[in-house]
Design a protein around this motif. Structure first.
Motif, PDB file in Angstrom:
ATOM      1  N   ILE A   1     -37.942 -41.269 -19.495  1.00 59.28           N
ATOM      2  CA  ILE A   1     -39.307 -41.254 -20.023  1.00 59.28           C
ATOM      3  C   ILE A   1     -40.042 -40.005 -19.541  1.00 59.28           C
ATOM      4  O   ILE A   1     -40.767 -39.336 -20.293  1.00 59.28           O
ATOM      5  N   GLY A   2     -39.834 -39.632 -18.258  1.00 62.91           N
ATOM      6  CA  GLY A   2     -40.474 -38.409 -17.739  1.00 62.91           C
ATOM      7  C   GLY A   2     -39.993 -37.176 -18.474  1.00 62.91           C
ATOM      8  O   GLY A   2     -40.791 -36.287 -18.817  1.00 62.91           O
ATOM      9  N   ALA A   3     -38.691 -37.114 -18.726  1.00 67.16           N
ATOM     10  CA  ALA A   3     -38.155 -35.964 -19.458  1.00 67.16           C
ATOM     11  C   ALA A   3     -38.714 -35.925 -20.875  1.00 67.16           C
ATOM     12  O   ALA A   3     -39.054 -34.852 -21.402  1.00 67.16           O
ATOM     13  N   ILE A   4     -38.835 -37.106 -21.495  1.00 69.29           N
ATOM     14  CA  ILE A   4     -39.383 -37.151 -22.852  1.00 69.29           C
ATOM     15  C   ILE A   4     -40.857 -36.723 -22.848  1.00 69.29           C
ATOM     16  O   ILE A   4     -41.288 -35.943 -23.701  1.00 69.29           O
ATOM     17  N   GLU A   5     -41.613 -37.194 -21.879  1.00 69.74           N
ATOM     18  CA  GLU A   5     -43.026 -36.816 -21.813  1.00 69.74           C
ATOM     19  C   GLU A   5     -43.181 -35.311 -21.541  1.00 69.74           C
ATOM     20  O   GLU A   5     -44.044 -34.647 -22.122  1.00 69.74           O
ATOM     21  N   THR A   6     -42.339 -34.797 -20.651  1.00 69.56           N
ATOM     22  CA  THR A   6     -42.382 -33.357 -20.386  1.00 69.56           C
ATOM     23  C   THR A   6     -42.065 -32.565 -21.647  1.00 69.56           C
ATOM     24  O   THR A   6     -42.720 -31.573 -21.967  1.00 69.56           O
ATOM     25  N   ARG A   7     -41.063 -33.019 -22.344  1.00 65.46           N
ATOM     26  CA  ARG A   7     -40.680 -32.350 -23.595  1.00 65.46           C
ATOM     27  C   ARG A   7     -41.806 -32.429 -24.616  1.00 65.46           C
ATOM     28  O   ARG A   7     -42.110 -31.444 -25.306  1.00 65.46           O
ATOM     29  N   GLN A   8     -42.447 -33.610 -24.727  1.00 64.52           N
ATOM     30  CA  GLN A   8     -43.568 -33.766 -25.657  1.00 64.52           C
ATOM     31  C   GLN A   8     -44.713 -32.823 -25.272  1.00 64.52           C
ATOM     32  O   GLN A   8     -45.334 -32.196 -26.134  1.00 64.52           O
ATOM     33  N   LYS A   9     -44.959 -32.752 -23.950  1.00 65.58           N
ATOM     34  CA  LYS A   9     -46.040 -31.873 -23.503  1.00 65.58           C
ATOM     35  C   LYS A   9     -45.706 -30.413 -23.799  1.00 65.58           C
ATOM     36  O   LYS A   9     -46.559 -29.637 -24.247  1.00 65.58           O
ATOM     37  N   THR A  10     -44.468 -30.022 -23.597  1.00 67.92           N
ATOM     38  CA  THR A  10     -44.039 -28.658 -23.876  1.00 67.92           C
ATOM     39  C   THR A  10     -44.200 -28.336 -25.367  1.00 67.92           C
ATOM     40  O   THR A  10     -44.694 -27.270 -25.741  1.00 67.92           O
TER      41      THR A  10
END
Length: 156
Positions: A30-39
């Motif tokens: 989930i953290g990786a997905i959120e980071t990717r979404q933020k990027t």
């Protein structure tokens, strides 16, 4: 083996697996997905800002080009005015030089005319003395009678 015990064992193993996944696997994913979404969101926002900056830069370039054209037109107009002024000044100088040359020519002609008159008077005086000598058949002293000759020259 009892089927119920197998199902309960599998159920317990599944629940442990789900708890394990919820505790240790899902948060990093989930953290990786959120980071990717933020990027991606940051990239899209940067793209929008870049598009706006590009539009502003194009408007600014257009305005500067318009100002440069206006300045160029002003410079050309000033150059034309200066050209006309220089031509007018040159014409005035030429007219002044023309008048000066004409005045000098008139003065020179007047001087030469006066010199010619003076030479003519001198020659007439000499001829008058020579004529008088012939008439009187004796020599007349030009220095002694210079006042008479000067009066005669002045009358001529």
């Amino acid at each position: 083996m009892n089927i119920n015990m197998t199902l309960i064992g599998e159920l317990i193993a599944f629940v442990v697996f789900v708890i394990f996944c919820m505790k240790y696997v899902w948060p990093p994913i989930i953290g990786a997905i959120e980071t990717r979404q933020k990027t991606i969101a940051d990239g899209l926002a940067a793209s929008d800002r870049a598009a706006k900056d590009l539009e502003l830069a194009q408007e600014k370039a257009t305005a500067q080009l318009k100002d440069a054209k206006a300045q160029a037109a002003e410079i050309v107009e000033a150059a034309k005015k200066r050209e006309a002024q220089i031509v007018e000044e040159a014409a005035e100088k030429a007219q002044a030089e023309k008048a000066k040359i004409i005045a000098a020519g008139h003065a020179e002609i007047e001087t030469e005319r006066n010199q010619a008159k003076e030479e003519l008077r001198q020659q007439v005086a000499i001829l008058a003395v020579a004529g008088a000598e012939k008439i009187l058949e004796r020599s007349i002293d030009a220095a002694a009678h210079s006042d008479i000759l000067d009066k005669l020259v002045a009358e001529l």
